[in-house]
Scaffold this motif. Structure first.
Motif, PDB file in Angstrom:
ATOM      1  N   SER A 112       1.252  -7.365  -2.071  1.00 17.71           N
ATOM      2  CA  SER A 112       0.543  -7.393  -1.040  1.00 17.71           C
ATOM      3  C   SER A 112      -1.128  -7.124  -1.212  1.00 17.71           C
ATOM      4  N   SER A 159      -3.265 -16.370   1.567  1.00 12.81           N
ATOM      5  CA  SER A 159      -4.332 -16.671   0.669  1.00 12.81           C
ATOM      6  C   SER A 159      -3.897 -16.258  -0.921  1.00 12.81           C
ATOM      7  N   SER A 168       3.778  -3.373   5.170  1.00 15.88           N
ATOM      8  CA  SER A 168       3.929  -3.598   6.730  1.00 15.88           C
ATOM      9  C   SER A 168       4.511  -4.606   7.155  1.00 15.88           C
ATOM     10  N   ASN A 188      10.493   1.039   4.151  1.00 18.37           N
ATOM     11  CA  ASN A 188       9.222   1.483   4.811  1.00 18.37           C
ATOM     12  C   ASN A 188       9.518   2.824   5.390  1.00 18.37           C
ATOM     13  N   GLN A 232      -0.632 -12.095  -5.821  1.00 21.04           N
ATOM     14  CA  GLN A 232      -0.593 -11.722  -4.250  1.00 21.04           C
ATOM     15  C   GLN A 232       0.390 -12.727  -3.690  1.00 21.04           C
ATOM     16  N   ARG A 289       0.747  -1.238  -0.075  1.00 23.55           N
ATOM     17  CA  ARG A 289      -0.049   0.063   0.067  1.00 23.55           C
ATOM     18  C   ARG A 289       0.900   1.221   0.082  1.00 23.55           C
TER      19      ARG A 289
HETATM   20  C1  LIG Z   1      -7.605 -14.398   6.250  1.00 22.74           C
HETATM   21  C2  LIG Z   1      -6.715 -13.381   5.748  1.00 22.74           C
HETATM   22  C3  LIG Z   1      -5.786 -13.639   4.733  1.00 22.74           C
HETATM   23  C4  LIG Z   1      -4.958 -12.563   4.230  1.00 22.74           C
HETATM   24  N1  LIG Z   1      -4.263 -12.883   3.111  1.00 22.74           N
HETATM   25  C5  LIG Z   1      -3.345 -11.884   2.855  1.00 22.74           C
HETATM   26  C6  LIG Z   1      -2.187 -12.573   1.697  1.00 22.74           C
HETATM   27  O1  LIG Z   1      -2.173 -13.511   1.139  1.00 22.74           O
HETATM   28  N2  LIG Z   1      -1.517 -11.402   1.489  1.00 22.74           N
HETATM   29  C7  LIG Z   1      -1.636 -10.197   1.896  1.00 22.74           C
HETATM   30  O2  LIG Z   1      -0.573  -9.261   1.423  1.00 22.74           O
HETATM   31  N3  LIG Z   1      -2.248  -9.990   2.759  1.00 22.74           N
HETATM   32  C8  LIG Z   1      -3.318 -10.720   3.213  1.00 22.74           C
HETATM   33  N4  LIG Z   1      -4.086 -10.368   4.094  1.00 22.74           N
HETATM   34  C9  LIG Z   1      -4.171  -8.846   4.656  1.00 22.74           C
HETATM   35  C10 LIG Z   1      -3.164  -8.534   5.621  1.00 22.74           C
HETATM   36  O3  LIG Z   1      -3.834  -8.742   6.822  1.00 22.74           O
HETATM   37  C11 LIG Z   1      -2.800  -7.197   5.495  1.00 22.74           C
HETATM   38  O4  LIG Z   1      -3.903  -6.226   5.680  1.00 22.74           O
HETATM   39  C12 LIG Z   1      -2.042  -6.833   4.036  1.00 22.74           C
HETATM   40  O5  LIG Z   1      -0.821  -7.532   3.990  1.00 22.74           O
HETATM   41  C13 LIG Z   1      -1.564  -5.272   4.231  1.00 22.74           C
HETATM   42  O6  LIG Z   1      -0.838  -4.835   3.147  1.00 22.74           O
HETATM   43  P1  LIG Z   1       0.278  -3.814   3.081  1.00 22.74           P
HETATM   44  O7  LIG Z   1       1.503  -4.283   4.071  1.00 22.74           O
HETATM   45  O8  LIG Z   1       0.435  -3.546   1.700  1.00 22.74           O
HETATM   46  O9  LIG Z   1      -0.591  -2.578   3.646  1.00 22.74           O
HETATM   47  P2  LIG Z   1      -0.560  -1.831   5.110  1.00 22.74           P
HETATM   48  O10 LIG Z   1      -0.493  -2.928   6.230  1.00 22.74           O
HETATM   49  O11 LIG Z   1      -1.281  -0.878   4.893  1.00 22.74           O
HETATM   50  O12 LIG Z   1       0.961  -1.064   5.275  1.00 22.74           O
HETATM   51  C14 LIG Z   1       1.587  -0.314   4.187  1.00 22.74           C
HETATM   52  C15 LIG Z   1       2.886  -0.005   4.975  1.00 22.74           C
HETATM   53  O13 LIG Z   1       3.516   1.101   3.885  1.00 22.74           O
HETATM   54  C16 LIG Z   1       4.258   1.825   4.621  1.00 22.74           C
HETATM   55  N5  LIG Z   1       4.319   3.245   3.797  1.00 22.74           N
HETATM   56  C17 LIG Z   1       3.294   4.195   3.664  1.00 22.74           C
HETATM   57  N6  LIG Z   1       3.596   4.865   2.652  1.00 22.74           N
HETATM   58  C18 LIG Z   1       5.151   4.806   2.334  1.00 22.74           C
HETATM   59  C19 LIG Z   1       5.860   5.290   1.563  1.00 22.74           C
HETATM   60  N7  LIG Z   1       5.752   6.493   0.834  1.00 22.74           N
HETATM   61  N8  LIG Z   1       7.110   4.840   1.493  1.00 22.74           N
HETATM   62  C20 LIG Z   1       7.583   3.789   2.132  1.00 22.74           C
HETATM   63  N9  LIG Z   1       6.483   2.811   2.988  1.00 22.74           N
HETATM   64  C21 LIG Z   1       5.321   3.530   3.131  1.00 22.74           C
HETATM   65  C22 LIG Z   1       3.427   2.073   5.735  1.00 22.74           C
HETATM   66  O14 LIG Z   1       4.465   2.606   6.872  1.00 22.74           O
HETATM   67  C23 LIG Z   1       3.169   0.744   6.236  1.00 22.74           C
HETATM   68  O15 LIG Z   1       4.016  -0.190   6.863  1.00 22.74           O
HETATM   69  C24 LIG Z   1      -5.066 -11.260   4.819  1.00 22.74           C
HETATM   70  C25 LIG Z   1      -5.875 -10.617   5.626  1.00 22.74           C
HETATM   71  C26 LIG Z   1      -6.889 -12.078   6.314  1.00 22.74           C
HETATM   72  C27 LIG Z   1      -7.743 -11.767   7.125  1.00 22.74           C
END
Ligand SMILES: Cc1cc2nc3c(=O)[nH]c(=O)nc-3n(C[C@H](O)[C@H](O)[C@H](O)COP(=O)(O)OP(=O)(O)OC[C@H]3O[C@@H](n4cnc5c(N)ncnc54)[C@H](O)[C@@H]3O)c2cc1C
Length: 321
Positions: A239, A257, A272, A291, A253, A214
């Motif tokens: 992610s 999952s 994250s 990050n 992904q 994200r």
């Molecule tokens: C049953 C279940 C299964 C799931 N299966 C999966 C799966 O297979 N794969 C998966 O990915 N998720 C899965 N999820 C979702 C998972 O829980 C997280 O919500 C997801 O992985 C978060 O994605 P993210 O790290 O991209 O986003 P976020 O958690 O929102 O993290 C974004 C990160 O980016 C950083 N950031 C923001 N802006 C910047 C910038 N400009 N430069 C650098 N860093 C920055 C922030 O500090 C933060 O750490 C599942 C959830 C459930 C409940």
């Protein structure tokens, strides 16, 4: 004679070759067997020959069940064959790949044998005779160690690329041929099978991956990452939040999952490190993460970190390469 109380791997074909997950399971089985015989069980047609490959990856025994009928056998029919084989030869443990086929077969066999099955494990080990199956549980927030103390065999499934496959050194495998007559299933017949061709370059086998989260969800960062990936010969993973974009698919992904990956190098940009993501990439050899939050969980799991804007790292790497 087929060894009793052994550790069985249910082999799978992917087209004409043995599926990588079978070889990964054999390697893991070899590592944890601690004196127990490791056997690969293969249901095949006379035109298929998985034995040589299975022997290379450390099976002590290869149990070959061969019949023309396997070309069109439904999952129910295969499960019946496996159940009868297990009842006749009483293995201690039976492991399946958590593939579409394995996910269909394992619970059918488990139901017929009335034993325990732990699905989608991330690790396996023995405590004496007890198989300990490790998997995320309770909303995937904790790792649970699950055992089946009362019933045998102990059964588990493991997703592709959770373990790595290594050729084994050791003696030749003993081949046991078991006669079979596969009767057609009145409810369902397989007309044709084909290996699925992924719409994207296969992520699961990629040696280098750049993964976007994200925090990197900006058109310019994604375009820069695509150029970088091309220069590095890397595949792009994402992610979960980025699969909402039209330019990424669920096949890209990484995570619980999604796809399990085990590259030599993974660069995480703006991710994250939620446990559901990390379980999909924990077998990566070199982990680099960018990050802007130094306390993001992914940072503690990385070999090298960049604290700052992911876009700046992408731009710097583009200039460097
Ligand atoms: C049953 C279940 C299964 C799931 N299966 C999966 C799966 O297979 N794969 C998966 O990915 N998720 C899965 N999820 C979702 C998972 O829980 C997280 O919500 C997801 O992985 C978060 O994605 P993210 O790290 O991209 O986003 P976020 O958690 O929102 O993290 C974004 C990160 O980016 C950083 N950031 C923001 N802006 C910047 C910038 N400009 N430069 C650098 N860093 C920055 C922030 O500090 C933060 O750490 C599942 C959830 C459930 C409940």
């Amino acid at each position: 004679m087929i060894t009793k109380d052994a550790l069985w791997i249910i082999a799978e074909f992917e087209g004409a070759r043995i599926a990588p997950v079978t070889l990964q399971l054999l390697t893991k089985a070899r590592a944890i067997a601690n004196g127990r015989a490791v056997a690969a069980v293969v249901l095949e047609t006379p035109a298929q020959h998985g034995e040589a490959t299975l022997a290379q990856y450390g099976a002590d025994e290869i149990i070959v069940v061969q019949d023309d009928g396997f070309a069109h056998a439904s999952d129910r029919t295969q499960a019946k064959q496996l159940t009868a084989l297990i009842q006749a030869h009483t293995p201690n443990t039976v492991l399946f790949g958590a593939t579409p086929a394995g996910r269909s077969l394992a619970p059918r066999v488990q139901d017929q044998l009335e034993t325990g099955l732990t699905a989608d494990c991330l690790d396996l080990y023995y405590e004496q005779d007890l198989l300990v199956a490790v998997k995320p549980s309770y909303g995937d927030n904790v790792m649970c160690e699950i055992v089946c103390p009362e019933r045998r065999p102990q059964m588990a499934s493991v997703r592709p690329n959770t373990f790595s496959a290594k050729k084994a050194t050791g003696g030749p495998a003993r081949i046991e041929r078991v006669p079979a007559t596969v009767a057609p299933d009145a409810a369902c017949t397989v007309q044709n099978t084909a290996v699925k061709i992924a719409a994207t370059t296969s992520l699961s086998g990629a040696r280098k991956i750049i993964a976007l989260g994200r925090g990197a969800n900006k058109d310019a960062v994604i375009a820069g990452t695509r150029q970088l990936a091309e220069k590095l010969g890397a595949s792009i993973g994402v992610s979960r939040p980025l699969t909402d974009r039209p330019d990424f698919t669920a096949e890209q992904q990484i995570g619980q999952s999604g796809v399990t990956v085990s590259p030599d190098l993974i660069i995480n940009l703006g991710i994250s490190g939620a446990v559901q993501y990390q379980v999909g990439m924990s077998a990566s050899k070199l982990v680099i993460s960018a990050n802007r939050d130094p306390k993001a969980p992914i940072m503690a799991q990385s070999d090298y970190v960049w604290t700052g804007d992911a876009a700046a790292l992408v731009a710097a790497l583009q200039e460097l390469l």
